[in-house]
Design an enzyme around this catalytic site. Structure first.
Site, PDB file in Angstrom:
ATOM      1  N   ASP A   1       0.849  -1.179   0.000  1.00  0.00           N
ATOM      2  CA  ASP A   1       0.000   0.000   0.000  1.00  0.00           C
ATOM      3  C   ASP A   1       0.886   1.230   0.000  1.00  0.00           C
ATOM      4  OD1 ASP A   1      -2.531   1.473   0.541  1.00  0.00           O
ATOM      5  OD2 ASP A   1      -3.187  -0.497   1.270  1.00  0.00           O
TER       6      ASP A   1
ATOM      7  N   ASP B   1      -3.442   4.578  -2.243  1.00  0.00           N
ATOM      8  CA  ASP B   1      -4.599   4.995  -1.453  1.00  0.00           C
ATOM      9  C   ASP B   1      -5.180   6.314  -1.992  1.00  0.00           C
ATOM     10  OD1 ASP B   1      -6.044   4.367   1.117  1.00  0.00           O
ATOM     11  OD2 ASP B   1      -5.377   6.386   1.632  1.00  0.00           O
TER      12      ASP B   1
ATOM     13  N   GLU C   1      -6.684   3.467  -6.003  1.00  0.00           N
ATOM     14  CA  GLU C   1      -7.981   3.365  -5.320  1.00  0.00           C
ATOM     15  C   GLU C   1      -8.819   4.581  -5.718  1.00  0.00           C
ATOM     16  OE1 GLU C   1     -10.116   3.196  -0.945  1.00  0.00           O
ATOM     17  OE2 GLU C   1      -8.473   4.563  -1.333  1.00  0.00           O
TER      18      GLU C   1
ATOM     19  N   HIS D   1     -11.357  -3.870   2.713  1.00  0.00           N
ATOM     20  CA  HIS D   1     -11.381  -3.608   4.157  1.00  0.00           C
ATOM     21  C   HIS D   1     -12.258  -2.418   4.547  1.00  0.00           C
ATOM     22  CE1 HIS D   1      -8.541  -0.904   2.398  1.00  0.00           C
ATOM     23  NE2 HIS D   1      -8.468  -0.206   3.519  1.00  0.00           N
ATOM     24  N   ASP D   2     -12.879  -1.786   3.557  1.00  0.00           N
ATOM     25  CA  ASP D   2     -13.733  -0.632   3.842  1.00  0.00           C
ATOM     26  C   ASP D   2     -15.213  -0.914   3.613  1.00  0.00           C
ATOM     27  OD1 ASP D   2     -11.525   1.053   4.379  1.00  0.00           O
ATOM     28  OD2 ASP D   2     -11.263   1.486   2.243  1.00  0.00           O
TER      29      ASP D   2
HETATM   30  C1  NOJ Z   1      -8.824   4.508   1.930  1.00  0.00           C
HETATM   31  C2  NOJ Z   1      -8.501   3.308   2.754  1.00  0.00           C
HETATM   32  O1  NOJ Z   1      -8.907   2.152   2.056  1.00  0.00           O
HETATM   33  C3  NOJ Z   1      -9.202   3.465   4.084  1.00  0.00           C
HETATM   34  O2  NOJ Z   1      -9.127   2.304   4.851  1.00  0.00           O
HETATM   35  C4  NOJ Z   1      -8.592   4.648   4.792  1.00  0.00           C
HETATM   36  O3  NOJ Z   1      -9.290   4.880   5.993  1.00  0.00           O
HETATM   37  C5  NOJ Z   1      -8.655   5.894   3.922  1.00  0.00           C
HETATM   38  N1  NOJ Z   1      -8.246   5.655   2.574  1.00  0.00           N
HETATM   39  C6  NOJ Z   1      -7.759   6.955   4.464  1.00  0.00           C
HETATM   40  O4  NOJ Z   1      -6.424   6.593   4.198  1.00  0.00           O
END
Ligand code: NOJ
Length: 534
Positions: A102, A204, A267, A328-329
């Protein structure tokens, strides 16, 4: 004929996301670590994945569990050491598994030395590495920009009398990517990991990197409904997806291209027509702008069909597709669709054209776990409670076996193990030929042995709400995929006489060798892959 050898590894392989805190704990502190990932590489090899993407493992105060980095070129002691990282990288490579790390370039931790210096004085050489503004006319924030994690995106710093911008937590100040020194510093971070041998980055929130240079207010979102995520009250017009971001990405891509065969994933949560602009032109964008359509799509044949059509039509000529089922989100697929359709979703993911990304535990059908209030960890849930935004439920420990703590750790883990771990775990699923894990392994195996399913062409057939079908082809090998998205039996009749052949895989795992001829009777919640034989 499709020549599988002319494709890059990241076009042919399957990416598996590891959330390292929750994968495997080897030092009994309740948090997963790098030696834990190393220990489980043989499992990943057995499953058949080709690359792992590991969420951040860098030194961090863990305000956002690693997405708040205080040192970009080291490993947090909770995860291990740089030597552990090197060992993991070598062991993964020995097994033919690529390692994607990442990269979090949009923001640092507030404890990163760059920010510590930046906030120390208006005259700090690092002052403009971050985004500082005077208060607005009323002494409040400079404009209406909102934080993703609740409240204003501006925090006042009394020492120097200015506000700094943070798209996420106040503990995650945004870097100023318009500053050449920031660009150069982050390029060097990339080189540090590329020199070590990583195979690529998942970058990210790449669409956030540049903000409006005039700091205009974001416009209201007229579609916002009370009770929704408060960040959505405004359209992120001036805080994300700014035209200048593409030059910044081109700079990052140039660094990637200093090395052989490395990958850059971005992302990006944007509608398809905006998403595809992140492929760039002439290879100066992301190799794979993550496509999250499967996460938000209405689960019916018509919606799936129109989404795939729109995506395929929007791809630039050099754009290789990709599909993500979970991360993971976001709520887990087995929770979004239920256990039965999770099997159909696995078949869809692994037979679509484009690189699939699979989230750890989804291969077991892990569900969003109930987290008791006293165990909540996610800052998003803490800041904006009660709206179901929290991500702890999708980050619970991997369920390896039915021993205490699911074989994840010797001690109570940082997040509770989901209550179904005795019935749902790797050890049990590996020996059950009908488990979702066995289905995943069979699908991955078939995709890898059949170029048609992997890099072949895609042509979809007429869809209904209940059934979605398509053809994948490479040379003479031609497959029908027919997915029943409903809980009722579905009889499908195809107009094309060439649609006859033999079933090679059903999500029920018991229909091999069955023949079909222009017609298939799908059981409730069943998907099949059939080899066409003419
Ligand atoms: C995206 C990430 O996937 C998430 O987990 C994170 O909280 C935010 N970006 C901030 O970095």
């Amino acid at each position: 004929m499709t020549d599988a050898t002319s494709f890059r590894w990241w076009q042919q392989g399957i990416i598996y996301q590891i959330y390292p805190r929750s994968f495997c704990d080897t030092n009994a502190d309740g948090v997963g670590d790098l030696p834990g990932i190393l220990k489980k590489l043989d499992y990943l090899k057995w499953l058949g994945v080709h690359a792992v993407w590991i969420s951040p493992v860098y030194p961090s105060p863990m305000a956002d569990f690693g997405y708040d980095i205080s040192d970009y070129t080291n490993i947090d002691s909770v995860f291990g050491t740089l030597q552990d990282f090197d060992r993991l990288l070598d062991a993964a490579h020995d097994r033919g598994i690529k390692v994607i790390v990442d990269l979090v370039p949009n923001h640092t931790s507030h404890l990163h030395p760059w920010f510590v210096s930046s906030r120390s004085s208006r005259r700090s050489p690092k002052r403009n590495w971050y985004i500082w503004r005077d208060p607005g006319p009323d002494g409040g924030p400079p404009n209406n920009w909102l934080s993703n994690f609740g409240g204003s995106a501006w925090t006042f710093d009394a020492l120097t009398g200015q506000y700094y911008y943070h798209a996420y937590l106040a503990a995650q100040p945004d870097l100023n990517w318009r500053h050449k020194d920031v660009q150069e510093a982050m390029h060097n971070v990339m080189r540090f990991w590329l020199d070590r041998g990583v195979d690529g980055f998942r970058v990210d929130v790449i669409w956030h990197l540049v903000k409006d240079d005039r700091f205009r207010d974001n416009p209201p979102n007229r579609a916002y409904k009370p009770g929704e995520w408060p960040y959505k009250k405004l359209l992120a017009t001036y805080t994300t997806d700014r035209p200048e971001v593409h030059d910044i990405i081109a700079g990052m891509r140039a660094v990637i291209d200093e090395y052989e065969d490395r990958l850059m994933i971005g992302e990006i949560y944007l509608p398809i027509e905006r998403l595809v602009t992140y492929y760039g032109v002439a290879g100066d964008g992301c190799h794979l702008p993550f496509n999250f359509q499967l996460i938000s799509i209405s689960w019916n044949g018509l919606a799936i069909g129109s989404t795939i059509d729109a995506y395929e039509a929007a791809l630039p000529p050099h754009g290789w597709p990709n599909w993500v089922l979970g991360n993971h989100d976001k709520s887990r697929i087995a929770t979004r669709l239920g256990a039965k359709q999770a099997r159909v979703a696995a078949m869809l993911l692994l037979t679509l054209r484009g690189t699939p990304t699979l989230y750890y535990g989804d291969e077991l059908g892990m569900e969003d776990a109930a987290i008791p209030p006293e165990m909540l960890k996610d800052p998003w849930e803490r800041n904006v409670p009660g709206l179901g935004l929290g991500r702890d439920p999708v980050r619970t420990p991997m369920q390896w076996n039915d021993s205490p703590h699911a074989g994840f750790s010797q001690v109570s883990p940082w997040l509770p193990v989901a209550s179904d771990y005795r019935q749902r775990n790797v050890a049990g699923a590996q020996t059950d030929p009908y488990s979702l894990l066995s289905l995943y392994r069979a699908l991955i195996g078939l995709r890898q042995t059949e170029p048609a399913l992997n890099v072949g062409t895609f042509r979809r057939l007429e869809a209904t709400t209940e059934v979605f079908s398509y053809i994948r082809q490479a040379g003479p090998r031609c497959f029908l995929i027919a997915l029943n998205l409903s809980g009722k039996p579905a009889k499908v009749t195809y107009a094309e006489s060439s649609i006859r052949g033999i079933i090679c895989l059903s999500t029920c795992l018991d229909r091999d060798e069955e023949r079909f001829d222009k017609q298939i009777e799908l059981r409730p919640d069943e998907g099949i892959i059939g080899l066409l034989t003419n």
